[in-house]
Scaffold this active site. Structure first.
Site, PDB file in Angstrom:
ATOM      1  CG  HIS A  96      -1.582   1.319   1.492  1.00 60.33           C
ATOM      2  ND1 HIS A  96      -2.286   1.988   0.520  1.00 60.33           N
ATOM      3  CD2 HIS A  96      -1.653   2.097   2.603  1.00 60.33           C
ATOM      4  CE1 HIS A  96      -2.780   3.115   1.025  1.00 60.33           C
ATOM      5  NE2 HIS A  96      -2.395   3.200   2.284  1.00 60.33           N
ATOM      6  CG  HIS A  98      -0.276   7.441   1.087  1.00 60.03           C
ATOM      7  ND1 HIS A  98      -0.287   8.197   2.249  1.00 60.03           N
ATOM      8  CD2 HIS A  98      -0.790   6.238   1.434  1.00 60.03           C
ATOM      9  CE1 HIS A  98      -0.786   7.469   3.242  1.00 60.03           C
ATOM     10  NE2 HIS A  98      -1.097   6.281   2.766  1.00 60.03           N
ATOM     11  CE1 TYR A 123       4.026  -6.841 -20.401  1.00 57.65           C
ATOM     12  CE2 TYR A 123       3.773  -5.523 -22.393  1.00 57.65           C
ATOM     13  CZ  TYR A 123       4.318  -6.619 -21.730  1.00 57.65           C
ATOM     14  OH  TYR A 123       5.141  -7.486 -22.405  1.00 57.65           O
TER      15      TYR A 123
END
Length: 215
Positions: A96, A98, A123
């Site tokens: 994860h 930002h 892709y």
């Protein structure tokens, strides 16, 4: 502290991946988190840790009940990670960040809530696939963890409004690869004027047939 060979390799992979993402601006400061599955629990980056400066020994080790066994305090998104692992046995790593262009995409407006970006490159279709938007809730909100868990078997990741992407894959490295492809596609989309048309139905069908793309 010493670790068995497999755990030591996973700790190193998390640190190498975190440093790579940080150095290239996919995350800044202490934002973002990475986790990996163990046979008897998980490894996850500590809360408020900088992904660019991780120490393998500081990565939190959590047992199957969610208790910290060693290392730093686990990221506040631990419940999110555990939910994905519980719902999808093939997942071995979660990343994860930002990422700038993906957060910007949520501010400017996604293509649709079911698909934050159109299938504009082969892709993106092959390596990422459908990525839904989850509307804003505060970081660590348990409702977000539940929403993501419910999607864990059908997509490779989600985009959190104003917060950024969460991607899961067969390894930490592959989760990062998918996240990078997603971020690059967002950058291409935001920089294009006029917006490019999506690949047509015949092109998508060929990618499904030849490469097993999930679109």
């Amino acid at each position: 502290m010493t670790f068995n060979r497999d755990e030591a390799k996973l700790r190193e992979e998390i640190c190498v991946t975190g440093a790579s993402l940080y150095q290239r601006g996919y995350t800044v400061g202490s934002a973002g988190n990475i986790s990996a599955r163990l046979a008897d629990g998980w490894l996850i980056t500590p809360t408020d840790a900088c992904l660019g400066r991780l120490d393998p020994a500081d990565i939190a080790r959590v047992d199957l009940a969610g208790n910290t066994v060693s290392g730093g305090k686990p990221s506040k998104t631990l419940a999110l990670h555990r939910g994905v692992y519980a719902r999808n046995a093939t997942v071995q790593g979660i990343v994860h960040t930002h990422s700038t262009h993906l957060v910007a995409l949520t501010l400017a407006g996604v293509w649709s809530e079911a698909d934050v970006l159109p299938p504009i490159t082969p892709y993106y279709v092959m390596k990422v696939g459908h990525i839904p938007l989850l509307r804003y809730r505060r970081p660590g909100d348990p409702e977000v963890a539940q929403q993501i868990a419910e999607l864990a078997e059908t997509v490779r990741g989600v985009l959190l409004e104003r917060l950024g992407p969460v991607l899961w894959e067969r390894s930490v490295s592959h989760a990062a690869y998918a996240l990078e492809e997603l971020e690059e596609t967002a950058r291409l989309w935001l920089l294009s004027n006029p917006r490019p048309a999506p690949l047509n139905a015949a092109a998508l069908d060929e990618l499904r047939h030849v490469f097993g793309a999930r679109w």
